[in-house]
Design a protein around this motif. Structure first.
Motif, PDB file in Angstrom:
ATOM      1  N   PRO A 150      -3.026  -1.594  -4.976  1.00 44.41           N
ATOM      2  CA  PRO A 150      -1.686  -2.170  -5.162  1.00 44.41           C
ATOM      3  C   PRO A 150      -0.949  -2.301  -3.841  1.00 44.41           C
ATOM      4  CG  PRO A 150      -2.101  -0.396  -6.735  1.00 44.41           C
ATOM      5  CD  PRO A 150      -3.212  -0.352  -5.737  1.00 44.41           C
ATOM      6  N   GLY A 151      -0.121  -3.323  -3.752  1.00 42.78           N
ATOM      7  CA  GLY A 151       0.638  -3.559  -2.535  1.00 42.78           C
ATOM      8  C   GLY A 151       1.850  -2.662  -2.429  1.00 42.78           C
ATOM      9  N   PRO A 152       2.578  -2.765  -1.332  1.00 44.76           N
ATOM     10  CA  PRO A 152       3.753  -1.898  -1.130  1.00 44.76           C
ATOM     11  C   PRO A 152       4.933  -2.254  -2.010  1.00 44.76           C
ATOM     12  CG  PRO A 152       3.541  -3.455   0.674  1.00 44.76           C
ATOM     13  CD  PRO A 152       2.315  -3.622  -0.169  1.00 44.76           C
ATOM     14  N   ASN A 153       4.949  -3.433  -2.597  1.00 43.17           N
ATOM     15  CA  ASN A 153       6.096  -3.834  -3.405  1.00 43.17           C
ATOM     16  C   ASN A 153       6.150  -3.123  -4.750  1.00 43.17           C
ATOM     17  OD1 ASN A 153       6.941  -5.665  -1.432  1.00 43.17           O
ATOM     18  ND2 ASN A 153       5.643  -7.288  -2.257  1.00 43.17           N
ATOM     19  N   VAL A 154       5.048  -2.539  -5.174  1.00 43.87           N
ATOM     20  CA  VAL A 154       5.014  -1.858  -6.471  1.00 43.87           C
ATOM     21  C   VAL A 154       5.608  -0.461  -6.359  1.00 43.87           C
ATOM     22  CG1 VAL A 154       3.520  -1.070  -8.340  1.00 43.87           C
ATOM     23  CG2 VAL A 154       3.002  -3.207  -7.150  1.00 43.87           C
ATOM     24  N   ASP A 155       5.025   0.356  -5.507  1.00 45.13           N
ATOM     25  CA  ASP A 155       5.493   1.732  -5.289  1.00 45.13           C
ATOM     26  C   ASP A 155       5.211   2.068  -3.833  1.00 45.13           C
ATOM     27  OD1 ASP A 155       6.155   4.381  -5.259  1.00 45.13           O
ATOM     28  OD2 ASP A 155       4.962   4.951  -7.005  1.00 45.13           O
ATOM     29  N   LEU A 156       6.233   1.995  -3.008  1.00 49.46           N
ATOM     30  CA  LEU A 156       6.033   2.182  -1.574  1.00 49.46           C
ATOM     31  C   LEU A 156       5.580   3.603  -1.256  1.00 49.46           C
ATOM     32  CD1 LEU A 156       6.173   0.984   1.243  1.00 49.46           C
ATOM     33  CD2 LEU A 156       8.590   1.610   1.341  1.00 49.46           C
ATOM     34  N   ALA A 157       6.132   4.593  -1.944  1.00 43.73           N
ATOM     35  CA  ALA A 157       5.734   5.979  -1.682  1.00 43.73           C
ATOM     36  C   ALA A 157       4.263   6.195  -2.006  1.00 43.73           C
ATOM     37  CB  ALA A 157       6.617   6.933  -2.484  1.00 43.73           C
ATOM     38  N   ALA A 158       3.804   5.619  -3.120  1.00 42.17           N
ATOM     39  CA  ALA A 158       2.386   5.740  -3.467  1.00 42.17           C
ATOM     40  C   ALA A 158       1.518   4.960  -2.496  1.00 42.17           C
ATOM     41  CB  ALA A 158       2.165   5.247  -4.895  1.00 42.17           C
ATOM     42  N   PHE A 159       1.995   3.810  -2.043  1.00 45.23           N
ATOM     43  CA  PHE A 159       1.241   3.023  -1.066  1.00 45.23           C
ATOM     44  C   PHE A 159       1.066   3.800   0.232  1.00 45.23           C
ATOM     45  CE2 PHE A 159       1.092  -0.043   2.441  1.00 45.23           C
ATOM     46  CZ  PHE A 159       0.040  -0.854   2.047  1.00 45.23           C
ATOM     47  N   LEU A 160       2.117   4.490   0.662  1.00 48.53           N
ATOM     48  CA  LEU A 160       2.046   5.288   1.884  1.00 48.53           C
ATOM     49  C   LEU A 160       1.329   6.610   1.673  1.00 48.53           C
ATOM     50  CD1 LEU A 160       5.690   4.762   3.211  1.00 48.53           C
ATOM     51  CD2 LEU A 160       3.623   3.558   3.921  1.00 48.53           C
ATOM     52  N   ASP A 161       1.111   6.970   0.419  1.00 44.94           N
ATOM     53  CA  ASP A 161       0.474   8.250   0.087  1.00 44.94           C
ATOM     54  C   ASP A 161       1.279   9.407   0.680  1.00 44.94           C
ATOM     55  OD1 ASP A 161      -1.307   9.923  -1.097  1.00 44.94           O
ATOM     56  OD2 ASP A 161      -2.896   9.673   0.392  1.00 44.94           O
ATOM     57  N   ARG A 162       2.603   9.320   0.499  1.00 52.13           N
ATOM     58  CA  ARG A 162       3.498  10.340   1.041  1.00 52.13           C
ATOM     59  C   ARG A 162       4.420  10.845  -0.056  1.00 52.13           C
ATOM     60  NH1 ARG A 162       7.229   9.139   5.608  1.00 52.13           N
ATOM     61  NH2 ARG A 162       6.593   6.988   5.935  1.00 52.13           N
ATOM     62  N   ARG A 163       4.779  12.107   0.041  1.00 54.35           N
ATOM     63  CA  ARG A 163       5.737  12.718  -0.872  1.00 54.35           C
ATOM     64  C   ARG A 163       6.647  13.644  -0.075  1.00 54.35           C
ATOM     65  NH1 ARG A 163       4.019   9.265  -3.432  1.00 54.35           N
ATOM     66  NH2 ARG A 163       3.208   9.233  -5.573  1.00 54.35           N
ATOM     67  N   ASP A 164       7.814  13.922  -0.623  1.00 51.53           N
ATOM     68  CA  ASP A 164       8.728  14.858   0.026  1.00 51.53           C
ATOM     69  C   ASP A 164       8.150  16.268  -0.027  1.00 51.53           C
ATOM     70  OD1 ASP A 164      10.838  13.120   0.754  1.00 51.53           O
ATOM     71  OD2 ASP A 164      11.495  13.046  -1.330  1.00 51.53           O
TER      72      ASP A 164
END
Length: 355
Positions: A150-164
């Motif tokens: 999936p592209g970044p427009n769907v879920d940017l946090a999931a695209f970056l594989d980053r969490r707080d």
């Protein structure tokens, strides 16, 4: 009783006192009232002003797009040609270009991961003592995002594989909020061309608080996916194959977009040359290896098409053949002039297609 003399005059030539004159005379008698207020110079410092909305930056990029409309159309046409080429070509071409692009993008952060090291890491999770595991993990993430998903427009946090982090302070801004602000600006710029939006998003990345310690790899990968969001064959738009000059910051939007278009055009042309070379090699290898029997020659030829550099252990895993069969076919391909050993070592040898 003595009559009072009349106050009216019999001289009709004298003008009568008007009502306006009487009011003016009456106002002059009010000497005890304060005079009119005089405007004093405003010497106080200005108070806080309302900040412009985040979407105000879109106007500058819209003007820049108008200035470079002709150049934008040319670059979009070249990207469309690459998209059509990849749509008609084998699936391995996308993987090959993604590896090359990710290796070139690694220089943005100073990681400088070579193509052979990246290939070993992606295929076998192997790294040398001198390799930085964190750098390999970052570039490996880039390869995964440049090859699909999936592209970044769907879920940017999931695209970056980053969490707080779990121990984040209550006053700290959450990744979800920062990513949401960046996505809101990108959504508001829907009327811009995807290439222009990609350039704008790349340069707004750090301003949105999404950059990690100056990490520009994530911003470049995200922008490359946005630039090719309307394509069907190309998953990403090459940005660094012809050099990373288009990713330099500084200057107004018009200058940044101009550098971006020049860099993307050079990268797309470089990608097309890569495809020309590997397509010609595949045709030559198919003809030269026609007399070889078994599945290993065909599978090995496909591996060289998908990967820019391979080793014997990589070929063994990717083809499913034995080590002896792989080494025997590599030797035959070397004798035919189809592959070239580039490491110059007796062990841990690296091969590439062509001579």
């Amino acid at each position: 009783m003595k009559p009072q003399p009349s106050a009216l005059t019999d001289d009709f030539d004298d003008p009568l006192i008007t009502i306006e004159e009487d009011e003016e005379a009456h106002d002059e008698d009010l000497w005890f009232l304060p005079g009119p207020l005089e405007e004093e110079p405003d010497v106080l410092p200005p108070g806080p002003r309302a900040e412009p909305p985040d979407t105000a930056v879109i106007d500058g990029w819209a003007k820049a797009e108008g200035v470079h409309a002709a150049r934008l159309a040319r670059v979009a046409g070249r990207l469309g040609a690459l998209d059509d080429r990849l749509l008609r070509g084998p699936e391995g071409w996308r993987h090959r270009l993604a590896l090359i692009e990710a290796a070139d993008l690694s220089w943005l952060n100073g990681d400088r991961v070579s193509s052979d090291r990246l290939a070993l890491w992606v295929s076998m999770r192997l790294s040398g003592a001198q390799d930085d595991p964190n750098a390999l993990a970052r570039v490996g993430w880039a390869v995964r995002r440049l090859t699909g998903g999936p592209g970044p427009n769907v879920d940017l946090a999931a695209f970056l594989d980053r969490r707080d982090p779990e121990n984040i302070e209550d006053s700290a801004e959450r990744l979800k909020d920062r990513a949401g602000g960046w996505l809101d600006v990108m959504t508001a710029a829907v009327d811009l061309h995807p290439i222009t939006r990609a350039c704008m998003g790349f340069h707004l990345w750090n301003l949105a608080g999404l950059g990690q310690h100056g990490d520009r790899l994530e911003a470049a990968v995200t922008a490359s996916r946005i630039a090719a969001s309307e394509e069907r064959g190309a998953i990403f738009a090459p940005l660094a194959m012809g050099g990373a000059g288009g990713l330099r910051s500084g200057g107004p939007p018009a200058e940044r977009l101009e550098r971006w278009l020049d860099g993307m055009e050079s990268a797309v042309l470089t990608a097309m040359r890569h495809l020309d070379d590997i397509e010609a090699w595949a045709a030559r290898a198919k003809h030269a290896m026609a007399m070889l029997s078994g599945r290993t020659p065909t599978n090995l030829r496909k591996v060289f098409t998908d990967w820019p550099l391979i080793s014997a252990p990589m070929a063994e895993i990717l083809t499913g053949a034995s080590r002896a069969a792989v080494q025997r076919n590599l030797k035959l391909m070397d004798e035919m002039g189809l592959v070239q050993e580039i490491s110059g070592q007796g062990r841990f040898r690296i091969w590439r297609a062509g001579k």
